[in-house]
Design an enzyme around this catalytic site. Structure first.
Site, short mmCIF file in Angstrom:
data_model
loop_
_atom_site.label_atom_id
_atom_site.label_comp_id
_atom_site.label_asym_id
_atom_site.label_seq_id
_atom_site.Cartn_x
_atom_site.Cartn_y
_atom_site.Cartn_z
CE1 TYR A 53 -5.05 5.66 -35.75
CE2 TYR A 53 -3.03 5.01 -34.64
CZ TYR A 53 -3.70 5.35 -35.79
OH TYR A 53 -3.03 5.39 -36.98
CE LYS A 69 -4.05 -4.11 -36.65
NZ LYS A 69 -5.51 -4.06 -36.88
#
Length: 272
Positions: free
Chosen positions: A47, A227
């Site tokens: 990420y 998320k």
């Protein structure tokens, strides 16, 4: 916030996923999630935001010991030396001496999973990692990984939502006391326009997104990591513990569809 308990380990039922969150937006989202009561954070080497997650955690008034922190090995960090080196780098970026959970991010053939797991086992023995697991493994690969590891795997992190309900994998996790960590519980945004979810939500004063998260949470052995970037959405995702879906609603909401699941994934990657 409630926990899910597997193998005697308490894992917060709801966490914050940070895929595609970067720079200031990532740090702000993590900081606000902690302020709103989240105690479960998920990141990954791939990420590129471990440092931001660590900075937010360091700036928070929440004690490190009260947060369940997960990261994942990048695809290029699977041989024994790379596992140990990259995990040390992750710990430095996260500003912590240990992570609660270290995952193999994706199955791959180049490095045998047994070699990767042996290195992860040594990190547990050294106290740098408390638990290990995998992500995006099917049942056969999950079973093989469990056989190869000295320490019991805690979880398999996979996409899980009303369109992709992972029934076989969920049954396996329940039988073997494993956690299923659900990412993309909103079907990459596909649930937002779902008439069934909206109708059910109207009965409880909840949004379609909140109903989808609640649907995930009502399955055994499931922790959910949606998320979110804005404080409003982070707070809304948290407010799912004050209602309960009926058995009939659970079945109505479950509508496995590879087309819907894949369409949502494509839309997410295109940013539309």
């Amino acid at each position: 916030m409630p926990d899910v308990t597997v193998q005697g380990v308490d894992v917060p039922a709801l966490g914050l996923g940070t895929w595609r969150l970067t720079s200031e937006s990532c740090e702000r989202a993590v900081r606000e999630a902690l302020e709103l009561g989240y105690r479960h954070l998920d990141t990954a080497q791939a990420y590129g935001n471990e440092r931001e997650v660590g900075d937010a955690l360091a700036a928070s008034e929440v004690d490190r010991e009260d947060v369940f922190l997960t990261t994942k090995l990048g695809n290029g960090n699977r041989d024994h030396d790379a596992v140990r080196r990259s995990t040390e780098e992750s710990l430095a970026k996260l500003g912590t001496s240990y992570v609660d959970l270290l995952l193999i991010h994706n199955p791959m053939q180049r490095v045998p999973v047994a070699e990767t797991l042996r290195a992860m086992d040594t990190l547990v023995d050294d106290g740098k990692v408390r638990h290990i697991g995998v992500s995006n493994f099917d049942v056969d690969r999950l079973h093989a990984a469990r056989e190869a590891a000295d320490h019991e795997l805690l979880t398999n992190q996979v996409q899980f939502n009303p369109y992709w309900d992972q029934r076989e994998l969920l049954d396996y996790c329940e039988i073997h006391d494993l956690l299923l960590t659900a990412y993309s519980p909103l079907g990459h945004g596909g649930v937002l326009d779902d008439d069934v979810l909206a109708e059910v939500g109207d009965r409880y004063g909840k949004s379609a997104a909140q109903v989808a998260i609640r649907w995930c949470l009502q399955h055994p052995n499931v922790s959910v990591i949606p998320k979110a970037t804005s404080r409003t959405h982070i707070a809304a995702n948290r407010d799912v513990f004050d209602f309960e879906l009926t058995d009939d609603e659970m079945e109505r909401i479950r509508r496995p569809s590879k087309v819907r699941a894949l369409t949502g994934a494509v839309r997410s990657r295109l940013g539309v």
